[in-house]
Enzyme design. Sequence first.
Site, PDB file in Angstrom:
ATOM      1  N   HIS A  85       0.847  -1.198   0.000  1.00 59.18           N
ATOM      2  CA  HIS A  85       0.000   0.000   0.000  1.00 59.18           C
ATOM      3  C   HIS A  85       0.880   1.244   0.000  1.00 59.18           C
ATOM      4  O   HIS A  85       0.590   2.229   0.679  1.00 59.18           O
ATOM      5  CB  HIS A  85      -0.940   0.012   1.218  1.00 59.18           C
TER       6      HIS A  85
ATOM      7  N   ASP B  50      -0.856  -5.095   5.857  1.00 63.52           N
ATOM      8  CA  ASP B  50      -1.840  -5.959   5.197  1.00 63.52           C
ATOM      9  C   ASP B  50      -1.588  -6.088   3.694  1.00 63.52           C
ATOM     10  O   ASP B  50      -0.965  -5.232   3.074  1.00 63.52           O
ATOM     11  CB  ASP B  50      -3.260  -5.417   5.428  1.00 63.52           C
ATOM     12  N   GLU B  51      -2.103  -7.182   3.153  1.00 63.46           N
ATOM     13  CA  GLU B  51      -2.299  -7.371   1.710  1.00 63.46           C
ATOM     14  C   GLU B  51      -1.044  -7.152   0.865  1.00 63.46           C
ATOM     15  O   GLU B  51      -1.064  -6.381  -0.092  1.00 63.46           O
ATOM     16  CB  GLU B  51      -3.414  -6.427   1.217  1.00 63.46           C
ATOM     17  N   VAL B  52       0.010  -7.845   1.194  1.00 63.38           N
ATOM     18  CA  VAL B  52       1.236  -7.745   0.393  1.00 63.38           C
ATOM     19  C   VAL B  52       1.358  -9.013  -0.443  1.00 63.38           C
ATOM     20  O   VAL B  52       1.420 -10.114   0.111  1.00 63.38           O
ATOM     21  CB  VAL B  52       2.463  -7.588   1.306  1.00 63.38           C
TER      22      VAL B  52
ATOM     23  N   GLU C 183      -1.856  -9.694   9.354  1.00 71.19           N
ATOM     24  CA  GLU C 183      -0.782 -10.339   8.596  1.00 71.19           C
ATOM     25  C   GLU C 183       0.572 -10.225   9.289  1.00 71.19           C
ATOM     26  O   GLU C 183       1.472 -11.026   9.043  1.00 71.19           O
ATOM     27  CB  GLU C 183      -0.678  -9.726   7.185  1.00 71.19           C
TER      28      GLU C 183
END
Length: 501
Positions: free
Chosen positions: A249, A312-314, A345
């Site tokens: 992000h 998050d969300e890597v 995460e």
Amino acid sequence: MLVATLLCTAGSGSFDTPVSPLGASLAASVLPAPEHVSTSTDRFPLTAATRISAPAGATAVGEYLAAAIRRATGLPVRTGERGSIALTLDGKASLGPEGYHLAITTAGVRIDAHDPAGLFHGVQTLRQVIPERSGAVTLPGGTVTDTPRFAWRGASLDVARHFFSVAEVERYIDALALYKINTLHLHLTDDQGWRIEIRSRPRLTQIGAATEIGGGHGGFYTQDEYRALVKYAQDRFITVVPEIELPGHTNAALASYAELNCDGKARRPYLSSGVGFSSVCPGRQATEYFIADVFAEVAALTPGPFVHIGGDEVKSLTPREYASVVESAQRAVQAQHKTAIGWQEITAAALDPGTVVQYWQRNDPPGPLVAAAGKAKFVLSPADKTYLDMKYNPQTELGLSWAGFVEVRDAYDWDPATLLPGVGEARVLGVEAPIWTETLENASDVLFMAFPRLPAIAELGWSPRSSHDWDSFRRRLAIQAPHWDAMHLSYYRSPQIPWPR
Ligand code: ACM
């Protein structure tokens, strides 16, 4: 004087009868439901002559209440000596830092707390029984003794996907204060924009702040503006938790500084809404300096104890690379004597004792996550219950639906102490309601998605488990609407709630 002592009681009557906002008892009016409430037949007359006295340590709370009463009723209520509304700091230590005792009798109103935050929360309770009607009013008698269930009662706001001005965030802070929310988590950086001035990295705001989703002009807070926002929140006993997202992000940062990219090439600005593609280059000295410098400035601007490191969300790093960046961020926060919090995460990295895990993703079975978290405490933000950017139903124009539709009852009907197997009451630091702003462009959009679900999360965070009762909640929620109308807060008129006509 007839006194009925009730434990967390509210509401009565047939299921779908709209509730009158005027004349409701103390027990039927207060949201979040208090720990103990009793109602009496006393009535306190609130008139133009009413004065509010406040102790030296909380004069601002007295002024805040006076202003709230003037706004609601038009009465010229002011602070003064020996007020018939008396705020004191004589409350017992057992009330803790946020608890209060409120008594409304014919002779006067008294709020006792041990700390100013408790007085402020007591003032919010009192406001809920003051009708939005011009002229003198009478308030229902009774007492409340109240302390919160959880220490962290949060809301988060994504100011990165769309930028929100200081005034817009202040408007949201005012709304949060009504329901005893005490934590505002600001999501300050994401792929689409970087929103806080970092003096050692001016290009973050020269380049990274100039965009937002959909192609708008973006924006950022100067350090002075951020300080003012933190102070505005602090004056309402709300602690700001700044979030700097890492490793992913991060496209706005990658567009601003080429050296943060493994190929040394600055990225193009990103105006869309996909996730998972961006990452700072793990293990690089430029990345390490960046992390240390950014967290040093952010921590110095932030009086609260927590700094959020994202996580998050890597999708573009190996597990080892991911862990190394999270661990660097955690070290940088610790070096500033702050406590790190990150999205769930981060349990894939080696967490320091004290680092807090924010749970959000309901798709994964929780067992391995809970095991990986070790002894860490959790802030609970299950997306299918607390994400206030989820649509209420398929007809809701704003918002997203990847976690499902979230009606008011979905937001309310769960217990933080049983959500994650193995994470009981003592491991839950609290709850938080995030708002992501891919589709939300202004304060009115945010408020429409927050209300009436935010009070549901606020009640889960504040009220004792034993008070949990959907029918009581929906009735107390219904009579908040006149306050929202008077304050011009937009909200969704859920068919689940017996709104006053
Ligand atoms: C998140 O919603 N990606 C934390």
